[in-house]
Design a protein around this motif. Structure first.
Motif, short mmCIF file in Angstrom:
data_model
loop_
_atom_site.label_atom_id
_atom_site.label_comp_id
_atom_site.label_asym_id
_atom_site.label_seq_id
_atom_site.Cartn_x
_atom_site.Cartn_y
_atom_site.Cartn_z
N SER A 1 0.92 -1.16 -0.03
CA SER A 1 0.14 0.02 -0.08
C SER A 1 1.04 1.26 -0.08
N GLN A 2 2.04 1.45 0.71
CA GLN A 2 2.90 2.48 0.80
C GLN A 2 3.67 2.35 -0.59
N THR A 3 3.89 1.57 -1.28
CA THR A 3 4.48 1.43 -2.50
C THR A 3 3.62 2.06 -3.54
N LEU A 4 2.35 1.89 -3.52
CA LEU A 4 1.24 2.34 -4.37
C LEU A 4 1.21 3.99 -4.18
N ARG A 5 1.24 4.30 -2.81
CA ARG A 5 0.99 5.75 -2.72
C ARG A 5 2.41 6.49 -3.17
N ALA A 6 3.69 5.95 -2.87
CA ALA A 6 4.70 6.26 -3.39
C ALA A 6 4.71 6.65 -5.02
N ALA A 7 4.04 5.42 -5.61
CA ALA A 7 4.08 5.63 -7.15
C ALA A 7 2.90 6.81 -7.60
#
Ligand SMILES: C[S@@+](CC[C@H](N)C(=O)[O-])C[C@H]1O[C@@H](n2cnc3c(N)ncnc32)[C@H](O)[C@@H]1O
Length: 189
Positions: free
Chosen positions: A56-62
């Motif tokens: 979920s934090q990967t997607l937010r970063a992306a």
């Protein structure tokens, strides 16, 4: 604990972790936003997300780095990375790739990243200092790293109480400070 045992443990936990991903994302939102800001995760940045879990934090970063940026999600458990890929696809994000492996042993190009993030992972590694050396190598000069770890059991009853109960039922007294565990990197406050 050996890396192979840690991998096996997290492969087993991955389906359950992924099922609760939306809840975790909501629960962790303020800490996640602070981590992303501190690591300079802004438009165009190249970011390494260590111990990404279901991402979920990967997607937010992306979303923050946009089409000109890129996020590499890395985790010791392949199953976690499958979830990252599925979740990125469902969100229409094309700037996310995955890299399997223990953070301590990652083979990354030197000075490849502008920022490195790690949410609720570093204290669980068998050798956090070795993982941080990988991070140092992966970061460009003046790049930023931000990690989220848990605080002390005394100030985190949400984690500490269930853990005490689980350890009691497992016939174990308490977590050793030099072993991977949720409060291993906690500083007294
Ligand atoms: C508590 S979960 C956090 C996942 C995600 N960062 C989040 O906040 O939702 C910890 C993650 O660390 C990963 N992990 C544990 N040891 C690792 C290691 N040595 N190297 C890379 N990942 C590791 C696990 O597979 C798991 O996905």
């Amino acid at each position: 604990m050996q890396t192979a045992d840690i991998r096996k443990q997290w492969e087993g936990a991955a389906p359950g972790w992924a099922r609760w991903e939306a809840t975790i994302a909501t629960w962790m939102e303020p800490a996640t936003e602070a981590m992303l800001a501190m690591a300079g995760v802004d438009a165009g940045a190249r970011v390494l997300d260590l111990a990404s879990g279901a991402g979920s934090q990967t997607l937010r970063a992306a979303q923050r780095v946009g089409a000109q940026g890129h996020v590499v999600a890395s985790d010791i458990a392949d199953t976690m990375l499958h979830h990252v890929q599925e979740n990125a696809r469902a969100a229409g994000l094309t700037n996310v790739t995955t890299l399997a492996g223990a953070a301590e042993d990652l083979d990354v190009v030197a000075e490849r990243f502008d920022g490195v993030i790690c949410r609720l992972g570093l204290m669980l590694f068998s050798d956090p200092a070795k993982a941080l050396r990988t991070v140092r190598r992966a970061l460009r000069p003046h790049g930023e790293v931000a990690v989220v770890v848990f605080t002390t059991p005394a100030t985190n009853p949400f984690m500490a109480k269930p853990m005490q109960i689980l350890l009691r039922h497992a016939g174990r007294s308490h977590q050793r400070r030099d072993n991977p565990g949720s409060s291993r990197l906690a500083l007294p406050v």
